[in-house]
Structures are given as C-alpha cells and as structure tokens.
Design a protein around this motif. Structure first.
Motif, mmCIF file in Angstrom:
data_model
loop_
_atom_site.group_PDB
_atom_site.id
_atom_site.type_symbol
_atom_site.label_atom_id
_atom_site.label_comp_id
_atom_site.label_asym_id
_atom_site.label_seq_id
_atom_site.Cartn_x
_atom_site.Cartn_y
_atom_site.Cartn_z
ATOM 1 N N CYS A 91 -4.611 0.864 8.282
ATOM 2 C CA CYS A 91 -5.519 -0.002 8.081
ATOM 3 C C CYS A 91 -5.837 -0.878 9.326
ATOM 4 N N CYS A 107 -9.845 -0.384 9.853
ATOM 5 C CA CYS A 107 -10.559 -0.962 8.937
ATOM 6 C C CYS A 107 -11.310 -2.439 9.427
ATOM 7 N N TYR A 120 -12.153 -4.990 8.204
ATOM 8 C CA TYR A 120 -11.687 -5.957 7.043
ATOM 9 C C TYR A 120 -10.176 -6.177 7.250
ATOM 10 N N PHE A 121 -9.301 -5.748 8.034
ATOM 11 C CA PHE A 121 -7.918 -5.796 8.031
ATOM 12 C C PHE A 121 -7.603 -7.423 8.537
ATOM 13 N N CYS A 129 -7.634 -8.964 4.825
ATOM 14 C CA CYS A 129 -6.951 -8.408 3.937
ATOM 15 C C CYS A 129 -5.576 -8.069 4.154
ATOM 16 N N GLY A 179 -4.084 -5.201 4.827
ATOM 17 C CA GLY A 179 -3.825 -3.960 4.389
ATOM 18 C C GLY A 179 -3.318 -3.765 2.895
ATOM 19 N N GLY A 180 -3.850 -4.664 2.019
ATOM 20 C CA GLY A 180 -3.771 -4.397 0.747
ATOM 21 C C GLY A 180 -2.432 -4.485 0.266
ATOM 22 N N ARG A 201 -2.270 1.485 -3.598
ATOM 23 C CA ARG A 201 -2.279 2.823 -3.034
ATOM 24 C C ARG A 201 -1.549 3.848 -3.642
ATOM 25 N N THR A 222 -5.323 4.543 3.093
ATOM 26 C CA THR A 222 -5.978 3.299 3.374
ATOM 27 C C THR A 222 -6.743 2.690 2.116
ATOM 28 N N GLU A 223 -8.122 3.088 2.419
ATOM 29 C CA GLU A 223 -8.959 2.348 1.429
ATOM 30 C C GLU A 223 -8.774 2.944 -0.199
ATOM 31 N N CYS A 278 -9.149 -2.103 -3.075
ATOM 32 C CA CYS A 278 -9.643 -3.026 -1.977
ATOM 33 C C CYS A 278 -11.151 -3.142 -1.740
ATOM 34 N N LYS A 312 -11.502 -6.893 -1.914
ATOM 35 C CA LYS A 312 -11.548 -7.429 -0.537
ATOM 36 C C LYS A 312 -12.860 -7.221 0.071
ATOM 37 N N ILE A 313 -13.124 -6.052 0.345
ATOM 38 C CA ILE A 313 -14.472 -5.501 1.055
ATOM 39 C C ILE A 313 -15.667 -6.296 0.375
HETATM 40 S S1 SF4 Z 1 -6.411 -1.997 2.121
HETATM 41 FE FE1 SF4 Z 1 -8.724 -1.541 2.337
HETATM 42 S S2 SF4 Z 1 -9.635 -3.546 2.828
HETATM 43 FE FE2 SF4 Z 1 -7.283 -3.839 3.540
HETATM 44 S S3 SF4 Z 1 -7.200 -3.488 5.578
HETATM 45 FE FE3 SF4 Z 1 -6.646 -1.362 4.267
HETATM 46 S S4 SF4 Z 1 -8.847 -0.166 4.000
HETATM 47 FE FE4 SF4 Z 1 -9.226 -2.361 4.640
#
Ligand code: SF4
Length: 367
Positions: A311, A315, A317-318, A321, A323-324, A329, A339-340, A344, A348-349
């Motif tokens: 992430c 990303c 948006y890290f 966020c 890493g969620g 996941r 990742t996404e 998220c 988040k996004i």
């Molecule tokens: S979890 Fe999603 S929004 Fe958060 S850093 Fe990873 S990809 Fe980006």
C-alpha cells in the motif's frame, strides 16, 4: 510506520460470545452460543495491562457478542483484576441497558458506546433472534443513559451510502444526544458475505453531505470527518508524515478462551487451512506482553505487513489510511498482502474525496 508496536493503546476483551440480537450484517460466528470468559483470562490480561496503565493512559474495551449479556456480576468479576487507572469502555447494542446497568456504568466509570443505525426505518437489520425489530429496546436503553446523565458515543452501520442519507443520519444522532458518532459503511467480513461494492459518486456524495451536515451544527464529534480534516490540515501544514504512528497498533483482541488475535477483532473465532486460527498465543499460557513482543512472527501478520508496504508504495491515500484493516483484506481478497478492498474504497478513499468535494463546493469565489 513499519511493523507492529509491542505495547497497544487498548485491549479488546470478549466476555461472552453470546449476543441477544441477530443483526443481518453481523460478522460474529458464535453469537448464538454462550461461551463465557473465565476470570483467569481477565487476571492474566490485567497482569500486563496494569503495567502499561501505570505509565500511560490505557483502555480496555468490552466487546462481544453482546458484553452486557454476560451479566453485571460476571462483568464485575472480569473487571476486578484491572487497576483503578485502567479506563473501561463497552460497545453495546443497548437493548439490555436499564437503571441497574446505568448505576453499574457510573460506579465503574465505564464509557458506553451504543450501536444504532439511525431512525427506526434504518434499523430493519437489527433484529432479535426471533426476527423482531430491536429498535424500541435500543431507544429504551438510550433513554436510560440519558435519564442517568451518562454521556455516550454511537456507532452506526450504513448499508446504502448515498446523498440524502447523510443529513438524515446526522440529524438523528444530534437528537439522540450522543457525544461522538462513528459511521461504518457495512463491511463484507466474518460470516457476513453480503456484497459491499457501491457506486463511487454516491459514496463520495454521502461523505460530502455528512461533512456539510456536521459543519452546520458540529455539536457531535464525527469520527471519520474529524480524522479526514486533521489529515487535510496536516497536508497543508506539511506535517502529514507525522500523523501515522511509527509502528502499527496491534490492538489485541482477547477472545473468551484467552486466545489473542492482533489487529482485527473480526478474525477471532475463524480458522483457515493456510493461517490456522489467526491466534498469536493464549494468555492462559503466555503473558500478553510476551505474545505481543512476538506477534509479528505470526505467519498471517507477516503477510499483512507485506501488504501494508505494498500500500505504501502504490496508494496515494496511504498517508491517511496507513494500510487499512487486516480483516477486510482477508475476507474480501482471501489473503493479507493485497491492497485495495471495497472497504478501503468506501471508507478511506471516498471519505477523503468526499471531504475534498465538500471543500470544492464551499470554496469562496476567487479563492
Ligand atoms: S488499504 Fe486501500 S486506501 Fe488504504 S493504503 Fe491500502 S490501498 Fe490505499
């Protein structure tokens, strides 16, 4: 931010797996079974927690199942090993709250967070085991809190985020009288396999409208919006890199039987041929601080840390966020180093995009 911290900021405790409700979106696998935490588990956890609480603010969050289904006597016995400096919180569906519970909360200086999804017609998913709506009982529980002058937080699950919903939701919680509101867009996790993919502009519009509703009357701390505004402010100040902690908070969940699952309470009670039971150890055989010192070596945790690094490098948006969440996941992607996720994207996004959309819509002309 690299790896796991060895000291958490709070511990989640499961006094019972039982819940007296059977909400359609619930992730808990054993909510119909009453598996109770023995006092020996609480004593073992308290041995580590009391050390941490002697040097810093520290919380224990009683979560479930429905923690009040354990009963006052059992909950008091489980809380007794913790020292006076430990703060106790409870996340409850509110249906069992009455005068006696309010006296209990006051006596133990326990902070209460209630789960309610907005007005009556938005609580259709919150039902008893017989399928009857729980809303009237939730409202009676909240009325008892108010009668006793007990401040409370609220947590709402939204399963159809779209513009129009947000103002209704915020106005409802203003009337309800909570001090803090958290808004969760329904997640696909645990035994809840319902799809959580939504139309992107609708979700962004939902968050943008929630910011507008809050700014009109910001009496409630609105968790997600305040996080986003703090992040946006830090980006403008050039201090955004300081917002993420240097290491991930392990947030251990101690299940009723003493097993410890880090990072995501939602993984407790599940097993997988690749990852086993997700547990990093049991407090009945190993002190909690020792379990946490070695938690990074739990195979799935190492895979999750790889995912966080993926992430970080992919990303934009890290920084917001971090890493969620592990459970999103696992339950969406089947592993921890992806990742996404839909979660998220929704929470988040599109949250951050909603805040920016609100800012663009309310820019003063010529700014
Ligand atoms: S979890 Fe999603 S929004 Fe958060 S850093 Fe990873 S990809 Fe980006």
């Amino acid at each position: 931010m690299r790896g796991l911290a060895t000291v958490p900021s709070y511990v989640v405790m499961q006094p019972t797996t039982l819940c007296n409700l059977d909400c359609a979106y619930c992730y808990l696998p054993f909510r119909a079974a009453d598996r109770q935490m023995p006092v020996a588990v609480a004593e073992a956890v308290a041995a580590s927690v009391n050390r941490w609480a002697s040097t810093d603010r520290f919380s224990v969050v009683w979560h479930g199942g429905e923690p009040l289904a354990a009963g006052r006597e059992r909950l008091a016995a489980l809380m007794a090993p913790f020292g006076p400096e430990v703060e106790h919180h409870v996340q409850t569906n509110a249906t069992l709250i009455d005068d006696a519970w309010c006296e209990f909360f006051a006596r133990h200086r326990m902070r209460v967070s209630v789960s309610v999804d907005g007005p009556r017609e938005r609580n259709g998913e919150r039902v008893s085991r017989a399928g009857r709506p729980a809303y009237d009982r939730i409202v009676r529980g909240v009325a008892a809190l108010r009668r006793h002058g007990l401040p409370f937080s609220a947590l709402a699950v939204v399963n159809d985020p779209s513009p129009g919903r947000a103002t209704e939701l915020y106005d409802y919680f203003l009337d309800l009288g909570c001090e803090v509101l958290g808004v969760n867009i329904e997640e696909t996790e645990g035994v809840n396999t319902r799809d959580n993919a939504h139309d992107a502009p609708a979700v962004t519009g939902f968050w943008a409208e929630l910011v507008s509703a809050w700014r009109r009357d910001p009496r409630i701390h609105l968790r997600e919006v305040e996080w986003s505004l703090r992040y946006a402010g830090a980006v403008l100040d050039g201090t955004a890199d300081d917002l993420l902690p240097s290491r991930l908070d392990p947030i251990p969940t101690v299940a009723y039987d003493g097993s410890v699952v880090v990072l995501s309470p939602e993984l407790a009670g599940f097993t997988d041929p690749r990852y086993g039971d997700f547990s990093s150890g049991s407090v009945l055989t190993t002190p909690l601080h020792t379990i946490l010192a070695a938690a990074e070596r739990t195979p799935w945790v190492g895979e999750f840390i790889d995912g966080v690094e993926a992430c970080r490098s992919s990303c934009p948006y890290f920084g917001f966020c971090g890493g969620g969440h592990a459970a999103n996941r696992y339950f969406e992607l089947g592993r921890f180093d992806g990742t996404e996720t839909e979660h998220c994207r929704n929470s988040k996004i599109r949250l951050l995009e909603g805040v920016l959309e609100h800012a663009r819509d309310h820019q003063s002309p010529g700014a």
